[in-house]
Design a protein around this motif. Structure first.
Motif: not given
Length: 302
Positions: A77-80, A239-244
């Motif tokens: 996750t993060g900034m687009y 992204k289908d992710t929950s990873i920081a």
């Protein structure tokens, strides 16, 4: 056909709330400062070997922090992108024209309710430059599909080529494309999130923004403040992710929400406490995390 207004729900946040400085972690501070000051014409307010603060001629908008050995991660996750809001079509035209003059890659796009261009900085951070053009149409849903309906009746997906000839008509012969920026705002920030429902619930019911457009087909949503200040925080689940993002990740460190006064901050803190959101107070300021592990700094207008 159903219209999709940005004012479906009233914001609990005051309309004077705004986004503040976006903080980025960078590897090469010198080159990044050169890009932002030369290609985007931002004013340097502070610079040393470890950090730089840039903005328009009056206020900071971007804070670059130098770190060693940062990496670009693509599965977190993060900034687009972050988005700089220009005060007029003329100033946006000058910005796009200047990027064209120096042959810097960009992607001018017409979203109907905004005119914009997209580009990347030297370390791969995505940036949007735009103005709001809310009087040109509205979003509608037809057969469950979200579309942009222009005032002339055209229906599009809202990702049209920008009419550069019309935009550049706002530039006069004696205008300086390199003139410093003024009356700018950090218009919005768009995030790579986890779950649309969790992000929407957090940014509306907890933070207090108004619900904007939720497009499940496109897996994207946004929130705003009122019918003019729309699309302030956007998020997608592409992204289908929950990873920081780990500590050594290039890009977004945190972004800032600025409350207009102590009363509105206290109301927000009460909502955060009621929702069980951890509030971290330190020498750097007051921080929270959204459901996608993205750090947000809370400030009160000076």
């Amino acid at each position: 056909m159903n219209t999709v207004p940005y004012t479906a729900y009233k914001a609990d946040l005051p309309s004077e709330t705004k986004l503040g400085v976006v903080h980025l972690k960078v590897n090469d501070l010198k080159n990044q400062v050169a890009f932002y000051s030369e290609a985007l014409k931002l004013t340097i307010h502070k610079q040393n070997e470890d950090e730089a603060i840039l903005g328009d001629i009056n206020k900071p908008m971007l804070h670059l922090h130098r770190h060693d050995n940062l990496k670009r991660y693509h599965d977190t996750t993060g900034m687009y992108h972050f988005a700089l809001l220009y005060p007029s079509e003329k100033e946006l035209a000058k910005a796009i024209g200047w990027l064209g003059a120096i042959e810097y890659p960009q992607a001018p796009t017409d979203h109907g309710m905004s005119k914009t261009t997209y580009l990347k900085d030297l370390e791969g951070n995505d940036i949007e430059l735009y103005i709001r053009t809310l009087d040109r149409g509205q979003y509608v849903k037809e057969n469950g599909i979200l579309q942009m309906k222009y005032n002339d009746g055209r229906l599009t997906d809202g990702r049209d080529p920008l009419d550069l000839e019309a935009l550049f008509s706002h530039i006069e012969k004696d205008d300086d494309l390199q003139s410093p920026l003024f009356d700018m705002e950090m218009g919005h920030i768009h995030l790579y999130g986890t779950n649309l429902d969790e992000m929407t619930d957090f940014y509306t019911n907890t933070i207090g923004f108004a619900t904007g457009v939720i497009d499940r087909r496109f897996r994207m949503g946004d929130v705003g403040l009122d019918e003019v200040q729309n699309h302030v925080v956007a998020y997608n689940s592409w992204k289908d992710t929950s990873i920081a993002a780990p500590e050594d990740a290039l890009g977004l460190d945190y972004y800032t929400i600025v409350l207009p006064d102590q009363k509105s901050y206290q109301a927000l803190e009460d909502r955060l406490n009621g929702a069980g959101v951890s509030i971290q107070k330190s020498e750097r300021g007051i921080f929270i995390k959204d459901p996608s592990h993205i750090d947000i700094k809370l400030e009160i207008e000076n």
